[in-house]
Design a protein around this motif. Structure first.
Motif, mmCIF file in Angstrom:
data_model
loop_
_atom_site.group_PDB
_atom_site.id
_atom_site.type_symbol
_atom_site.label_atom_id
_atom_site.label_comp_id
_atom_site.label_asym_id
_atom_site.label_seq_id
_atom_site.Cartn_x
_atom_site.Cartn_y
_atom_site.Cartn_z
ATOM 1 N N LYS A 804 0.814 -1.218 0.000
ATOM 2 C CA LYS A 804 0.000 0.000 0.000
ATOM 3 C C LYS A 804 0.851 1.274 0.000
ATOM 4 N N SER A 805 2.054 1.183 0.556
ATOM 5 C CA SER A 805 2.952 2.346 0.571
ATOM 6 C C SER A 805 4.330 1.840 0.175
ATOM 7 N N SER A 806 4.533 1.680 -1.128
ATOM 8 C CA SER A 806 5.672 0.910 -1.628
ATOM 9 C C SER A 806 6.958 1.699 -1.816
ATOM 10 N N GLN A 807 6.950 3.010 -1.482
ATOM 11 C CA GLN A 807 8.161 3.816 -1.660
ATOM 12 C C GLN A 807 8.376 4.728 -0.456
ATOM 13 N N ASN A 808 9.667 4.878 -0.133
ATOM 14 C CA ASN A 808 10.107 5.871 0.860
ATOM 15 C C ASN A 808 9.383 5.717 2.201
ATOM 16 N N THR A 809 9.086 4.455 2.578
ATOM 17 C CA THR A 809 8.285 4.247 3.798
ATOM 18 C C THR A 809 8.908 3.196 4.717
ATOM 19 N N VAL A 810 8.924 3.524 6.013
ATOM 20 C CA VAL A 810 9.240 2.557 7.076
ATOM 21 C C VAL A 810 7.979 2.390 7.916
ATOM 22 N N THR A 811 7.582 1.138 8.134
ATOM 23 C CA THR A 811 6.401 0.860 8.964
ATOM 24 C C THR A 811 6.839 0.147 10.232
ATOM 25 N N VAL A 812 6.419 0.681 11.372
ATOM 26 C CA VAL A 812 6.743 0.079 12.675
ATOM 27 C C VAL A 812 5.430 -0.169 13.409
ATOM 28 N N LEU A 813 5.099 -1.433 13.623
ATOM 29 C CA LEU A 813 3.864 -1.795 14.303
ATOM 30 C C LEU A 813 4.180 -2.625 15.554
ATOM 31 N N GLY A 814 3.355 -2.448 16.568
ATOM 32 C CA GLY A 814 3.555 -3.195 17.806
ATOM 33 C C GLY A 814 2.251 -3.704 18.364
ATOM 34 N N ALA A 815 2.342 -4.755 19.205
ATOM 35 C CA ALA A 815 1.178 -5.299 19.901
ATOM 36 C C ALA A 815 1.658 -5.919 21.197
ATOM 37 N N LYS A 816 0.732 -6.034 22.172
ATOM 38 C CA LYS A 816 1.155 -6.616 23.446
ATOM 39 C C LYS A 816 0.071 -7.507 24.034
ATOM 40 N N ASP A 817 0.527 -8.473 24.800
ATOM 41 C CA ASP A 817 -0.357 -9.387 25.530
ATOM 42 C C ASP A 817 0.069 -9.304 26.980
ATOM 43 N N GLU A 818 -0.592 -8.424 27.731
ATOM 44 C CA GLU A 818 -0.136 -8.142 29.098
ATOM 45 C C GLU A 818 -0.373 -9.321 30.032
ATOM 46 N N GLU A 819 -1.395 -10.139 29.758
ATOM 47 C CA GLU A 819 -1.644 -11.318 30.598
ATOM 48 C C GLU A 819 -0.481 -12.298 30.509
ATOM 49 N N GLU A 820 0.030 -12.495 29.282
ATOM 50 C CA GLU A 820 1.147 -13.411 29.073
ATOM 51 C C GLU A 820 2.493 -12.740 29.293
ATOM 52 N N GLY A 821 2.493 -11.409 29.433
ATOM 53 C CA GLY A 821 3.755 -10.687 29.612
ATOM 54 C C GLY A 821 4.592 -10.679 28.351
ATOM 55 N N LYS A 822 3.930 -10.557 27.186
ATOM 56 C CA LYS A 822 4.645 -10.595 25.905
ATOM 57 C C LYS A 822 4.378 -9.331 25.110
ATOM 58 N N VAL A 823 5.327 -8.993 24.250
ATOM 59 C CA VAL A 823 5.179 -7.851 23.361
ATOM 60 C C VAL A 823 5.751 -8.231 22.004
ATOM 61 N N TYR A 824 5.114 -7.763 20.912
ATOM 62 C CA TYR A 824 5.542 -8.088 19.553
ATOM 63 C C TYR A 824 5.818 -6.809 18.777
ATOM 64 N N LEU A 825 6.857 -6.847 17.950
ATOM 65 C CA LEU A 825 7.202 -5.713 17.092
ATOM 66 C C LEU A 825 7.441 -6.198 15.670
ATOM 67 N N MET A 826 7.063 -5.336 14.677
ATOM 68 C CA MET A 826 7.332 -5.621 13.272
ATOM 69 C C MET A 826 7.812 -4.343 12.603
ATOM 70 N N VAL A 827 8.857 -4.481 11.795
ATOM 71 C CA VAL A 827 9.368 -3.349 11.009
ATOM 72 C C VAL A 827 9.426 -3.780 9.549
ATOM 73 N N SER A 828 8.890 -2.931 8.644
ATOM 74 C CA SER A 828 9.063 -3.168 7.204
ATOM 75 C C SER A 828 9.701 -1.934 6.574
ATOM 76 N N VAL A 829 10.549 -2.148 5.577
ATOM 77 C CA VAL A 829 11.283 -1.067 4.907
ATOM 78 C C VAL A 829 11.120 -1.263 3.397
ATOM 79 N N THR A 830 10.747 -0.226 2.689
ATOM 80 C CA THR A 830 10.581 -0.341 1.228
ATOM 81 C C THR A 830 11.942 -0.491 0.552
ATOM 82 N N ASP A 831 11.934 -1.118 -0.613
ATOM 83 C CA ASP A 831 13.184 -1.466 -1.307
ATOM 84 C C ASP A 831 14.050 -0.253 -1.607
ATOM 85 N N ASP A 832 13.429 0.903 -1.979
ATOM 86 C CA ASP A 832 14.251 2.073 -2.319
ATOM 87 C C ASP A 832 15.061 2.557 -1.129
#
Length: 889
Positions: A804-832
């Motif tokens: 959806k945003s294929s140029q000049n973009t870095v995407t940083v998304l996060g989520a957490k599960d406080e009951e389990e004491g866990k946190v997740y992170l994802m980073v995507s970087v466009t090819d350019d």
């Protein structure tokens, strides 16, 4: 005069002492069965320790008592003076496993005969040159108040033709033997031989080289004169009976008698070295580094194979760890120095088997088993070796020096010798902190040596309070559940009291079967027997209290209900052993067992998991044998040779007496040597059910099972579970079908829910893209928290963001599960941005992962991280701007 073979030398030694009226006994297993102070049998005297400690009066052999014995004993030493494992193979005369030729006197002959016979065999029978021999004697010790052993000096002069100036005095370090920190000890007299040329001997007196670690002037026989007992506190007292304990290194004397300067050049090792050279495609004796590797491999296959044949297995602790370490050292030498990148070590077992089957038949009898255990361990380590190389590359990334701790980890966990680590480091232009590595190695060796020392106070093992003189307890527990007995002796052991009785129905723990418990009563007092152990044919009964009056007759009474359940499980063990052999093959052999009133555990040789169909088959066979109500056939005092001829099942590595007990449940089904208690007929067992099947070690599987009351309890619990399930499901003619239907419905609902969540998260991603910020570097940053998402959803959103945003973009998304004491992170970087700015998703997410107490990685365009600090997710998202800006190249 033709050169003697090693087999002839061994036979001549034993024949010589047979002429001197010695009992010729078999080697004990190299894995001790009943001595908790030893990892491995490390001396010929180990099997005679009860006699030296005064627990047994004499040696029982071939139906009579002996006060003299001789044998060749397999020994393993991997620590202590001259036995550093890392040095084996670098010299030509020390080994991990070796044979110890020995002769013993138990309160019979002493110094005179021991010295005279040693000289007679070495000089008169074997023809060694007297002027090449030296005798060392104890030179006294002021601290212990001990004088020079003048008696030994005078006997060397009177009983032999040794040159008087070849009798040398040495101190306590070299010429005083001790069993441990306490216990029997005494002066010793060693025979050394000078193997140098006449020219070298003319230049330097051999006496100057005795005990100087010169391989050309070495000890070949040690005569120990046990005449003292060291008690706690360090004092010495004279023993009432004096003993002789001698030990001659078989490999050394073979080299000497065959005119070789290296043990490895004798025919004890040449068959192995020839095979190793063939496997490596390079001759022995042409390249010193390769020769060392071949010597290491030839030595180590002996220690590994005999240990496995005698009942040990490679593992992670105790003797298992030692075996694994020896095996891996051999493999890494083959891999590094001989280019043997595929499993090869196991191929040497048939060579060893053929060489020793007439004197040590246990490898030949279990050849397939030993081969498979070694091959399995070898395959596993070769995979580990590759992992170690990968780890090494990670350790040195961005560094100029490999830490000593990392070098030690490579050595200890992955089996890398320090020279291999140094070679790999040099190739990468990296140095190694050798000082720290050596410090850690020294700590490990000190721990190993400390663990190898006796820590049991062996000086006061006879402090029983004797009430009535009598022989060892007579066991009547095969026939009777109670007996009228007198208390012969007692003593306090910690919080417990120990008793010996004139008669006992109590089975002592042995052969994997737990001890009986029960009562001692005289009608007025009731004393609970909580454990029974058998020590040198004596039954020791342990209680938690002491009777007020110890005299008179007592009724010894076992807990008959508990005994009944124990023997059900023991008889079931025999039935399952036979069923396993019938189902899986004759290679199945018992490797260990535990039998109590609650369950049975049985370890056996097999090289893959036993699948459910096979377990069902075995279970069915056992239950059929139970339903057939096969009568027990018990035979006592059967000569061991007769039992062997009849094909009775025996445990390898077990030391049997001259007469044995045979337990048979149908002579065509199960015939085993066994000292345990059993049901009168298999029907008493009731029902047999497996509860678990697992792996214990390379080539060894374990099954656990229940029968009798324990099996009945399981069946009742299962019935109750089914009843409860039916109540939840309602009326059902097919429980499995209905449960499966519920699971499928649940899965469909979860899939639908996941689809809805993804639609919701897709909408959230669209909102984040629409509200993206632009950094100073003109890079578009999409970031935010996706509530309720897991790692899979974040990854999918990452791929969606790249579309959806294929140029000049870095995407940083996060989520957490406080009951389990866990946190997740994802980073995507466009090819350019990867190409033009040098940004990589893996590097970015790794830095963000540390903020949430974790880490991660992945591809340059998309990567993920996990952590254990969900409370820091907002902080990580805030830091994304800063980390991206700092990472632009």
């Amino acid at each position: 005069m033709p050169t003697k073979t090693s087999s002839e030398i061994r036979k001549e030694f034993l024949d010589f002492f047979a002429e001197k009226n010695h009992a010729i006994v078999n080697s004990a297993p190299v894995v001790p069965k009943d001595d908790p102070t030893l990892l491995f049998t490390n001396a010929g005297m180990n099997q005679f320790k009860p006699i030296f400690l005064g627990e047994e009066k004499s040696l029982k052999h071939e139906g009579r008592d002996w006060n003299r014995a001789a044998d060749t004993q397999k020994c393993i030493r991997v620590s202590g003076k001259h036995n550093d494992l890392e040095e084996v193979g670098h010299d030509t005369y020390h080994h991990t496993l070796f044979e110890m030729l020995g002769n013993w006197s138990f309160g019979d002959y002493f110094k005179q005969e021991a010295i005279a016979w040693a000289w007679e065999l070495l000089v008169e029978r074997w023809g060694l040159e007297p002027d090449r021999l030296y005798a060392t004697v104890f030179g006294g010790d002021e601290e212990d108040g001990l004088p020079v052993d003048d008696e030994a000096i005078e006997l060397w002069k009177s009983e032999t033709t040794i040159k008087h100036d070849h009798i040398l005095k040495f101190g306590k370090k070299d010429n005083f033997w001790e069993m441990g920190e306490t216990g029997p000890c005494g002066p010793c007299s060693e025979v050394h031989i000078d193997l140098r040329s006449d020219e070298e001997r003319a230049k330097q007196d051999g006496a100057e080289l005795v005990n100087m670690d010169d391989p050309r002037v070495m000890e070949i026989w040690n005569l120990v004169f046990i005449q003292f007992n060291r008690i706690a506190g360090g004092e010495l007292e004279k023993l009432p009976a004096q003993h002789v304990d001698t030990g001659m290194g078989f490999e050394r004397v073979c080299a000497v008698l065959q005119g070789k300067t290296s043990n490895y050049d004798s025919d004890v090792f040449t068959p192995l070295l020839t095979s190793i050279a063939d496997l490596a495609g390079t001759p022995y004796g042409k390249d010193e580094k390769k020769d060392i590797a071949m010597r290491v491999i030839a030595d180590h296959i002996r220690a590994v194979a005999f240990s496995i044949a005698d009942g040990a297995s490679p593992g992670n602790d105790g003797r298992g760890y030692v075996i694994r370490r020896i095996l891996r050292r051999a493999i890494r030498y083959g891999w590094d120095k001989l280019g043997l990148k595929e499993p090869f070590f196991y191929k040497l077992v048939p060579v060893l088997s053929g060489q020793f089957k007439s004197v040590f038949p246990e490898i030949d009898a279990q050849q397939e088993y030993v081969i498979n255990v070694i091959r399995s361990e070898e395959q596993s380590f070769l995979r580990t070796l590759g992992q170690g190389i990968d780890l090494f590359n990670q350790m040195i990334e961005g560094k100029e020096k490999l830490s000593g701790d990392d070098a030690f980890k490579l050595h200890d966990t992955y089996g890398f010798p320090i020279d291999l680590t140094q070679l790999m480091a040099r190739e990468q232009g990296v140095s190694v902190d050798e000082a720290r590595f050596e410090e850690l190695m020294k700590e490990q060796k000190d721990r190993a040596r400390a663990a190898g020392k006796f820590s049991v106070d062996q000086s006061k093992l006879n402090n029983w309070i004797v009430l009535k003189e009598g022989d060892n307890s007579e066991f009547v527990g095969y026939d009777d559940a109670d007996a009228e007995a007198e208390i012969l002796s007692y003593r306090k052991e910690g919080d417990r009291f120990a008793f010996t009785l004139s008669l006992t129905p109590f089975y002592a723990e042995s052969g994997g079967q737990v001890a009986d418990t029960g009562l001692l009563t005289n009608g007025e007092e009731y004393i609970h027997v909580i454990d029974v152990q058998k020590v040198n044919d004596q039954y020791i009964h342990y209680t938690d209290s002491l009777p007020e009056n110890l005299e008179g007759f007592w009724t010894a009474q076992i807990d008959i209900d508990r005994r009944s359940e124990i023997q059900k499980h023991h008889s079931a063990t025999h039935l399952v052993h036979a069923a396993l052999r019938k189902t899986l093959g004759d290679h199945v052999a018992q490797k260990g067992s535990l039998v109590d009133e609650h369950h049975l555990r049985f370890d056996f040789s097999h090289f893959e998991g036993v699948n459910q169909d096979q377990l069902d088959t075995v279970e069915q066979i056992v239950n059929e044998k139970i339903q057939q109500n096969i009568l027990l056939e018990e035979e006592r005092n059967v000569p061991i040779e007769e039992a062997k001829k009849r094909g009775a099942m025996m445990l390898f590595g077990e030391k049997y007496g001259e007469s044995v007990r045979i337990i048979t449940f149908d002579e065509d089904y199960s015939v085993e040597l066994c000292g345990g208690t059993h049901v009168g007929a298999t029907g008493e067992i009731g029902y047999f059910r497996f509860t678990q099947e697992t792996s214990v070690a390379a080539g060894i599987r374990r099954i656990e099972a229940v029968c009798g009351k324990a099996a009945d309890n399981i069946l009742r619990e299962e019935k109750e579970t089914i009843r409860n399930v039916k109540q939840v499901l309602g009326q059902s003619s097919d429980l499995a079908r209905d449960v499966q239907k519920l699971l499928e419905e649940k899965k469909a609902l979860e899939k639908e829910l996941s689809k809805l969540n993804l639609q919701n998260t897709g909408a959230k991603l669209a909102d984040l893209i629409n509200t993206a910020v632009t950094l100073d570097s003109e890079i578009k940053l999409v970031k935010g928290e996706i509530s309720g998402a897991d790692m899979n959803i974040l990854k999918q959103l990452g791929y969606d963001a790249l579309q959806k945003s294929s140029q000049n973009t870095v995407t940083v998304l996060g989520a957490k599960d406080e009951e389990e004491g866990k946190v997740y992170l994802m980073v995507s970087v466009t090819d350019d941005l990867i190409k033009e700015k040098g940004l990589k998703a893996g590097a970015l997410v790794g830095q963000l992962g540390r903020v949430v107490g974790g880490g991660g990685g992945g591809q340059p365009n998309l990567a993920t991280a996990g952590g254990r600090q969900p409370e820091n997710l907002d902080q990580a998202l805030e830091k994304a701007d800063e980390i991206i800006t700092a990472s632009i190249q």
